[in-house]
Write a protein that holds these residues in place. Structure first.
Motif, PDB file in Angstrom:
ATOM      1  N   PHE A  24       0.830  -1.212   0.000  1.00 15.52           N
ATOM      2  CA  PHE A  24       0.000   0.000   0.000  1.00 15.52           C
ATOM      3  C   PHE A  24       0.860   1.254   0.000  1.00 15.52           C
ATOM      4  O   PHE A  24       1.756   1.410   0.827  1.00 15.52           O
ATOM      5  CB  PHE A  24      -0.908   0.023   1.227  1.00 15.52           C
ATOM      6  CG  PHE A  24      -1.751   1.275   1.329  1.00 15.52           C
ATOM      7  CD1 PHE A  24      -2.833   1.465   0.488  1.00 15.52           C
ATOM      8  CD2 PHE A  24      -1.449   2.267   2.255  1.00 15.52           C
ATOM      9  CE1 PHE A  24      -3.611   2.616   0.565  1.00 15.52           C
ATOM     10  CE2 PHE A  24      -2.217   3.424   2.335  1.00 15.52           C
ATOM     11  CZ  PHE A  24      -3.300   3.589   1.497  1.00 15.52           C
ATOM     12  N   ARG A  25       0.581   2.126  -0.950  1.00 12.45           N
ATOM     13  CA  ARG A  25       1.170   3.463  -0.956  1.00 12.45           C
ATOM     14  C   ARG A  25       0.172   4.375  -1.630  1.00 12.45           C
ATOM     15  O   ARG A  25      -0.087   4.261  -2.822  1.00 12.45           O
ATOM     16  CB  ARG A  25       2.508   3.487  -1.698  1.00 12.45           C
ATOM     17  CG  ARG A  25       3.145   4.887  -1.717  1.00 12.45           C
ATOM     18  CD  ARG A  25       4.548   4.840  -2.278  1.00 12.45           C
ATOM     19  NE  ARG A  25       5.535   4.727  -1.240  1.00 12.45           N
ATOM     20  CZ  ARG A  25       6.738   4.195  -1.405  1.00 12.45           C
ATOM     21  NH1 ARG A  25       7.079   3.677  -2.556  1.00 12.45           N
ATOM     22  NH2 ARG A  25       7.598   4.148  -0.416  1.00 12.45           N
ATOM     23  N   PRO A  26      -0.452   5.311  -0.878  1.00 13.39           N
ATOM     24  CA  PRO A  26      -1.489   6.166  -1.470  1.00 13.39           C
ATOM     25  C   PRO A  26      -0.931   7.078  -2.551  1.00 13.39           C
ATOM     26  O   PRO A  26       0.266   7.392  -2.567  1.00 13.39           O
ATOM     27  CB  PRO A  26      -2.005   6.971  -0.271  1.00 13.39           C
ATOM     28  CG  PRO A  26      -0.925   6.904   0.742  1.00 13.39           C
ATOM     29  CD  PRO A  26      -0.230   5.604   0.543  1.00 13.39           C
ATOM     30  N   ARG A  27      -1.802   7.501  -3.438  1.00 14.49           N
ATOM     31  CA  ARG A  27      -1.393   8.347  -4.564  1.00 14.49           C
ATOM     32  C   ARG A  27      -0.713   9.629  -4.104  1.00 14.49           C
ATOM     33  O   ARG A  27       0.236  10.110  -4.735  1.00 14.49           O
ATOM     34  CB  ARG A  27      -2.630   8.688  -5.412  1.00 14.49           C
ATOM     35  CG  ARG A  27      -2.344   9.682  -6.534  1.00 14.49           C
ATOM     36  CD  ARG A  27      -3.576   9.965  -7.361  1.00 14.49           C
ATOM     37  NE  ARG A  27      -3.372  11.102  -8.242  1.00 14.49           N
ATOM     38  CZ  ARG A  27      -4.280  11.561  -9.077  1.00 14.49           C
ATOM     39  NH1 ARG A  27      -5.469  10.984  -9.154  1.00 14.49           N
ATOM     40  NH2 ARG A  27      -4.022  12.601  -9.849  1.00 14.49           N
ATOM     41  N   HIS A  28      -1.197  10.198  -3.002  1.00  9.50           N
ATOM     42  CA  HIS A  28      -0.658  11.484  -2.549  1.00  9.50           C
ATOM     43  C   HIS A  28       0.651  11.343  -1.781  1.00  9.50           C
ATOM     44  O   HIS A  28       1.234  12.341  -1.360  1.00  9.50           O
ATOM     45  CB  HIS A  28      -1.690  12.217  -1.681  1.00  9.50           C
ATOM     46  CG  HIS A  28      -2.124  11.455  -0.454  1.00  9.50           C
ATOM     47  ND1 HIS A  28      -1.293  11.246   0.619  1.00  9.50           N
ATOM     48  CD2 HIS A  28      -3.302  10.853  -0.149  1.00  9.50           C
ATOM     49  CE1 HIS A  28      -1.935  10.563   1.542  1.00  9.50           C
ATOM     50  NE2 HIS A  28      -3.148  10.310   1.097  1.00  9.50           N
ATOM     51  N   SER A  29       1.144  10.122  -1.607  1.00 12.73           N
ATOM     52  CA  SER A  29       2.369   9.932  -0.838  1.00 12.73           C
ATOM     53  C   SER A  29       3.595  10.097  -1.723  1.00 12.73           C
ATOM     54  O   SER A  29       3.659   9.560  -2.828  1.00 12.73           O
ATOM     55  CB  SER A  29       2.379   8.533  -0.211  1.00 12.73           C
ATOM     56  OG  SER A  29       3.613   8.292   0.439  1.00 12.73           O
ATOM     57  N   GLY A  30       4.578  10.830  -1.223  1.00 15.92           N
ATOM     58  CA  GLY A  30       5.860  10.901  -1.899  1.00 15.92           C
ATOM     59  C   GLY A  30       6.609   9.582  -1.736  1.00 15.92           C
ATOM     60  O   GLY A  30       6.496   8.928  -0.694  1.00 15.92           O
ATOM     61  N   LYS A  31       7.354   9.174  -2.742  1.00 16.38           N
ATOM     62  CA  LYS A  31       8.120   7.931  -2.679  1.00 16.38           C
ATOM     63  C   LYS A  31       9.587   8.274  -2.499  1.00 16.38           C
ATOM     64  O   LYS A  31      10.299   8.546  -3.457  1.00 16.38           O
ATOM     65  CB  LYS A  31       7.894   7.101  -3.951  1.00 16.38           C
ATOM     66  CG  LYS A  31       8.524   5.722  -3.890  1.00 16.38           C
ATOM     67  CD  LYS A  31       8.126   4.878  -5.097  1.00 16.38           C
ATOM     68  CE  LYS A  31       8.712   3.467  -4.992  1.00 16.38           C
ATOM     69  NZ  LYS A  31       8.318   2.620  -6.138  1.00 16.38           N
ATOM     70  N   TYR A  32      10.041   8.236  -1.250  1.00 16.24           N
ATOM     71  CA  TYR A  32      11.411   8.623  -0.948  1.00 16.24           C
ATOM     72  C   TYR A  32      12.302   7.433  -0.607  1.00 16.24           C
ATOM     73  O   TYR A  32      13.512   7.581  -0.489  1.00 16.24           O
ATOM     74  CB  TYR A  32      11.415   9.653   0.186  1.00 16.24           C
ATOM     75  CG  TYR A  32      10.808  10.961  -0.258  1.00 16.24           C
ATOM     76  CD1 TYR A  32      11.563  11.890  -0.948  1.00 16.24           C
ATOM     77  CD2 TYR A  32       9.459  11.225  -0.048  1.00 16.24           C
ATOM     78  CE1 TYR A  32      11.007  13.072  -1.408  1.00 16.24           C
ATOM     79  CE2 TYR A  32       8.881  12.402  -0.511  1.00 16.24           C
ATOM     80  CZ  TYR A  32       9.663  13.322  -1.179  1.00 16.24           C
ATOM     81  OH  TYR A  32       9.096  14.484  -1.644  1.00 16.24           O
ATOM     82  N   ALA A  33      11.693   6.278  -0.422  1.00 14.78           N
ATOM     83  CA  ALA A  33      12.451   5.049  -0.190  1.00 14.78           C
ATOM     84  C   ALA A  33      11.510   3.873  -0.386  1.00 14.78           C
ATOM     85  O   ALA A  33      10.285   4.028  -0.392  1.00 14.78           O
ATOM     86  CB  ALA A  33      13.047   5.024   1.222  1.00 14.78           C
ATOM     87  N   ASP A  34      12.090   2.704  -0.552  1.00 17.70           N
ATOM     88  CA  ASP A  34      11.312   1.465  -0.672  1.00 17.70           C
ATOM     89  C   ASP A  34      11.953   0.468   0.280  1.00 17.70           C
ATOM     90  O   ASP A  34      12.690  -0.429  -0.127  1.00 17.70           O
ATOM     91  CB  ASP A  34      11.352   0.966  -2.118  1.00 17.70           C
ATOM     92  CG  ASP A  34      10.295  -0.084  -2.404  1.00 17.70           C
ATOM     93  OD1 ASP A  34       9.393  -0.262  -1.563  1.00 17.70           O
ATOM     94  OD2 ASP A  34      10.368  -0.720  -3.464  1.00 17.70           O
ATOM     95  N   LEU A  35      11.667   0.658   1.574  1.00 19.42           N
ATOM     96  CA  LEU A  35      12.410  -0.053   2.607  1.00 19.42           C
ATOM     97  C   LEU A  35      11.898  -1.459   2.877  1.00 19.42           C
ATOM     98  O   LEU A  35      12.654  -2.285   3.408  1.00 19.42           O
ATOM     99  CB  LEU A  35      12.384   0.751   3.914  1.00 19.42           C
ATOM    100  CG  LEU A  35      13.047   2.130   3.879  1.00 19.42           C
ATOM    101  CD1 LEU A  35      13.062   2.737   5.267  1.00 19.42           C
ATOM    102  CD2 LEU A  35      14.461   2.052   3.311  1.00 19.42           C
ATOM    103  N   ALA A  36      10.649  -1.756   2.551  1.00 22.00           N
ATOM    104  CA  ALA A  36      10.102  -3.071   2.885  1.00 22.00           C
ATOM    105  C   ALA A  36      10.946  -4.219   2.330  1.00 22.00           C
ATOM    106  O   ALA A  36      11.299  -5.143   3.075  1.00 22.00           O
ATOM    107  CB  ALA A  36       8.651  -3.177   2.422  1.00 22.00           C
TER     108      ALA A  36
END
Length: 282
Positions: free
Chosen positions: A229-241
């Protein structure tokens, strides 16, 4: 010399100077320390913890006790940012005195410097009561997640002329009641721009476009801690999972294969063994 914490006055000065205001959520000591080191001036201890920490499908089950405990941890971890604590569902809507008692807990027990509550004109009298009692209050209009059942889902608000006018009226009512800032969530960019230009107090956007005075993001969303899950309004600054998952898998493999722990992570009666082992490993 002790480090002085950011104040609501400083946040309002940032608007007047045209200085953008970043804000992020945190719910525990470790995250708060990381945010503190980043220089971000405001932390929201949000009831969004219902989603990202407690695993609920909404913010509604979050309690005052939950926010008090999380706020206290965040305050211990972050010494510089202004800490704003969310007032959970039905902690302020019943009457002004109940709201004041619950807000006092977030300040006195949780250690927050301000509280945030959802709603516009209907909660303006509550905002006024809290402000008159000496509390710093942040408003929250547009999409108000605590009203998700009434709204019929997480939908953009203020898309028509009449609903846009209502959101603007809500913003003005909160400012008049004494709010020091207002979160604008999931409203059209044009409406957010108009509200920001109209108000004297800062607007903090989430899914409201670039024209707000500041932005707030959920810690877990922007860092990609939920792989699904990552909402549309969220900035993507890392992909830590996937990074964390890989680290845990490698740890599990090492334990199963007997390669962890090594002497370097162990303790002996003769500590020279540790030094010899470390030298050999080098």
């Amino acid at each position: 010399m002790a480090i002085r914490r950011i104040t609501t006055h400083k946040i309002q000065q940032m608007k007047r100077r045209g200085e953008p205001i970043p804000m992020v959520t945190a719910y525990d000591y470790t995250a708060a320390r990381i945010v503190d080191a980043s220089g971000i001036p405001m932390i929201l201890v949000g009831d969004s913890m219902g989603h990202v920490v407690l695993g609920h499908d909404s913010t509604i089950p979050v309690t005052v006790d939950d926010i008090v405990s999380a706020s206290a941890a965040v305050v211990r971890g972050a010494t510089k940012p202004l800490i704003v604590a969310d007032m959970p569902f039905l902690s302020y809507q019943i009457d002004a005195e109940t709201a004041l008692r619950n807000a006092a807990r977030l300040i006195q027990e949780g250690g927050a410097q301000a509280v945030k509550l959802e709603g516009g004109k209907t909660v303006a009298p509550i905002v006024r009561r809290l402000a008159d009692a000496g509390l710093a209050v942040m408003g929250h209009i547009g999409l108000t997640p605590q009203h998700v059942n009434q709204l019929g889902g997480y939908r953009v608000q203020g898309k028509t002329e009449s609903t846009a006018n209502k959101v603007l009226e809500d913003a003005l009512a909160l400012q008049e009641a004494g709010a020091f800032a207002i979160v604008l969530e999931l409203i059209p960019v044009e409406l957010a721009k108009k509200i920001t230009e109209t108000l004297d107090i800062p607007t903090i956007g989430i899914g409201a476009g670039v024209h707000c005075d500041g932005q707030v993001q959920v810690f877990h969303d922007m860092l990609g801690l939920d792989p699904d899950f990552r909402p549309r309004h969220s900035g993507k600054y890392a992909d830590l999972a996937p990074i964390i998952e890989d680290a845990l898998q490698r740890y599990g493999d090492d334990v199963r294969e007997g390669t962890f722990p090594t002497d370097a992570q162990s303790f002996f009666s003769d500590e020279s063994r540790v030094r010899e082992s470390s030298t050999t490993n080098e």
